[in-house]
Design a protein around this motif. Structure first.
Motif, short mmCIF file in Angstrom:
data_model
loop_
_atom_site.label_atom_id
_atom_site.label_comp_id
_atom_site.label_asym_id
_atom_site.label_seq_id
_atom_site.Cartn_x
_atom_site.Cartn_y
_atom_site.Cartn_z
N ALA A 175 39.48 37.96 21.04
CA ALA A 175 38.44 37.52 21.99
C ALA A 175 38.52 38.31 23.30
N ASP A 176 39.73 38.61 23.76
CA ASP A 176 39.88 39.38 25.00
C ASP A 176 39.36 40.80 24.82
N LYS A 177 39.73 41.43 23.71
CA LYS A 177 39.29 42.81 23.48
C LYS A 177 37.79 42.87 23.24
N GLN A 178 37.24 41.85 22.59
CA GLN A 178 35.80 41.81 22.39
C GLN A 178 35.09 41.67 23.74
N ALA A 179 35.67 40.89 24.65
CA ALA A 179 35.09 40.75 25.99
C ALA A 179 35.07 42.09 26.72
N VAL A 180 36.13 42.88 26.56
CA VAL A 180 36.18 44.22 27.16
C VAL A 180 35.10 45.10 26.54
N LEU A 181 34.94 45.01 25.23
CA LEU A 181 33.92 45.81 24.55
C LEU A 181 32.52 45.45 25.05
N GLU A 182 32.28 44.19 25.32
CA GLU A 182 30.94 43.74 25.70
C GLU A 182 30.60 44.00 27.16
N GLU A 183 31.58 44.38 27.97
CA GLU A 183 31.31 44.68 29.39
C GLU A 183 30.86 46.12 29.52
N MET A 184 29.61 46.32 29.89
CA MET A 184 29.03 47.65 29.92
C MET A 184 29.33 48.41 31.22
N ASP A 185 29.50 47.70 32.32
CA ASP A 185 29.74 48.36 33.61
C ASP A 185 31.21 48.78 33.70
N PRO A 186 31.50 50.07 33.91
CA PRO A 186 32.89 50.55 33.91
C PRO A 186 33.80 49.85 34.91
N ALA A 187 33.31 49.65 36.14
CA ALA A 187 34.15 49.00 37.16
C ALA A 187 34.39 47.53 36.84
N GLU A 188 33.35 46.84 36.38
CA GLU A 188 33.52 45.44 36.01
C GLU A 188 34.46 45.31 34.81
N ARG A 189 34.38 46.26 33.90
CA ARG A 189 35.28 46.27 32.74
C ARG A 189 36.73 46.44 33.19
N LEU A 190 36.94 47.33 34.16
CA LEU A 190 38.28 47.56 34.68
C LEU A 190 38.79 46.31 35.40
N GLU A 191 37.91 45.63 36.12
CA GLU A 191 38.28 44.39 36.79
C GLU A 191 38.69 43.33 35.77
N LEU A 192 37.97 43.26 34.66
CA LEU A 192 38.29 42.31 33.60
C LEU A 192 39.66 42.61 33.00
N VAL A 193 39.92 43.89 32.74
CA VAL A 193 41.21 44.30 32.20
C VAL A 193 42.34 43.94 33.18
N LEU A 194 42.10 44.16 34.45
CA LEU A 194 43.11 43.83 35.46
C LEU A 194 43.41 42.33 35.46
N SER A 195 42.39 41.51 35.28
CA SER A 195 42.61 40.05 35.25
C SER A 195 43.44 39.65 34.03
N PHE A 196 43.22 40.30 32.89
CA PHE A 196 44.02 40.00 31.69
C PHE A 196 45.48 40.43 31.90
N LEU A 197 45.67 41.59 32.52
CA LEU A 197 47.04 42.06 32.79
C LEU A 197 47.76 41.10 33.73
N ALA A 198 47.08 40.67 34.81
CA ALA A 198 47.69 39.75 35.77
C ALA A 198 48.05 38.43 35.10
N ARG A 199 47.18 37.93 34.24
CA ARG A 199 47.44 36.69 33.51
C ARG A 199 48.70 36.80 32.66
N ASP A 200 48.82 37.91 31.93
CA ASP A 200 49.96 38.07 31.03
C ASP A 200 51.26 38.32 31.78
N ILE A 201 51.18 39.08 32.88
CA ILE A 201 52.38 39.34 33.68
C ILE A 201 52.90 38.02 34.27
N GLU A 202 51.99 37.19 34.76
CA GLU A 202 52.40 35.89 35.30
C GLU A 202 53.04 35.03 34.22
N ARG A 203 52.45 35.02 33.03
CA ARG A 203 53.01 34.23 31.94
C ARG A 203 54.40 34.73 31.54
#
Length: 218
Positions: A175-203
């Protein structure tokens, strides 16, 4: 650009643009789709199904955003499953599924566009994602990346490509990777990826602290 392509339904693999992936194909419809692709120009539409346990997904059980891929190699395994090396080329949106014995779709590909943010903001985001991914890799002992992959990421300056490569190498849910695929704007996609990384690092930090406390009490 518009295409009519055979569709391969994937259970648990999201193939991202500008990346290579090995996928296993065993179901009759997907095998026929591969045969059609190889008989033409090797182009195929790769779509993830919404429910991985569904054995024979219909059109409405597939995500409408996928990847136009090129079939590079097909190896038949002893159990008659096909191991397929595909190259993801572009994001694609399904315009219409076509009738027939195999899944086929009329699609529209989405070329990588410009970032919606100023260049300085985008480049700052690029560097932050690189830093966070390095931290993510150091925390995740199950993630095995060789020096080629790490250098490939470090040298990447394009935000959309960096986001796709980080998503490919990360051990995220479909579901996370599909969300990245569905984000068409490059900067917004990068922001989404950063949020996933922050979530996992915190966990992973929390798990490390808990394990340390447990060991101290033993």
């Amino acid at each position: 650009m518009e295409w009519e392509l055979p569709v391969v339904a994937l259970r648990t693999v999201v193939v991202l643009p500008r990346n290579y992936d090995n996928v296993e194909v065993g179901r009759p419809k997907s095998k026929r789709a591969l045969e059609e692709a190889q008989a033409a120009d090797n182009r195929v539409l790769l779509l993830v199904q919404k429910e991985p346990r569904t054995d024979d997904p219909e059109a409405d059980e597939l995500h409408s955003v996928g990847t136009l891929g090129i079939v590079k190699q097909v190896i038949r395994l002893p159990d008659d499953t096909l191991q397929v090396l595909v190259e993801g080329k572009e994001r694609a949106i399904v315009e219409e599924f076509l009738p027939g014995n195999t899944l086929r779709a009329r699609i529209r590909t989405i070329p990588e566009g410009a970032s919606s943010r100023p260049d300085t903001d985008t480049q700052a985001l690029v560097e932050e994602v690189k830093r966070s991914f390095s931290e993510y890799v150091s925390h995740n002992k199950n993630l095995r990346l060789d020096s080629f992959h790490i250098e490939d990421l470090r040298s990447q300056k394009e935000p959309g490509i960096l986001a796709d490569k980080v998503a490919k190498y990360s051990s995220w849910e479909v579901a996370d990777k599909q969300a990245v695929l569905e984000e068409m704007d490059p900067a917004e996609r990068l922001e989404l990826v950063l949020s996933f990384l922050a979530r996992d690092i915190e966990r992973m930090d929390t798990e490390k602290q808990i394990n340390a406390r447990v060991k101290a009490q033993m």
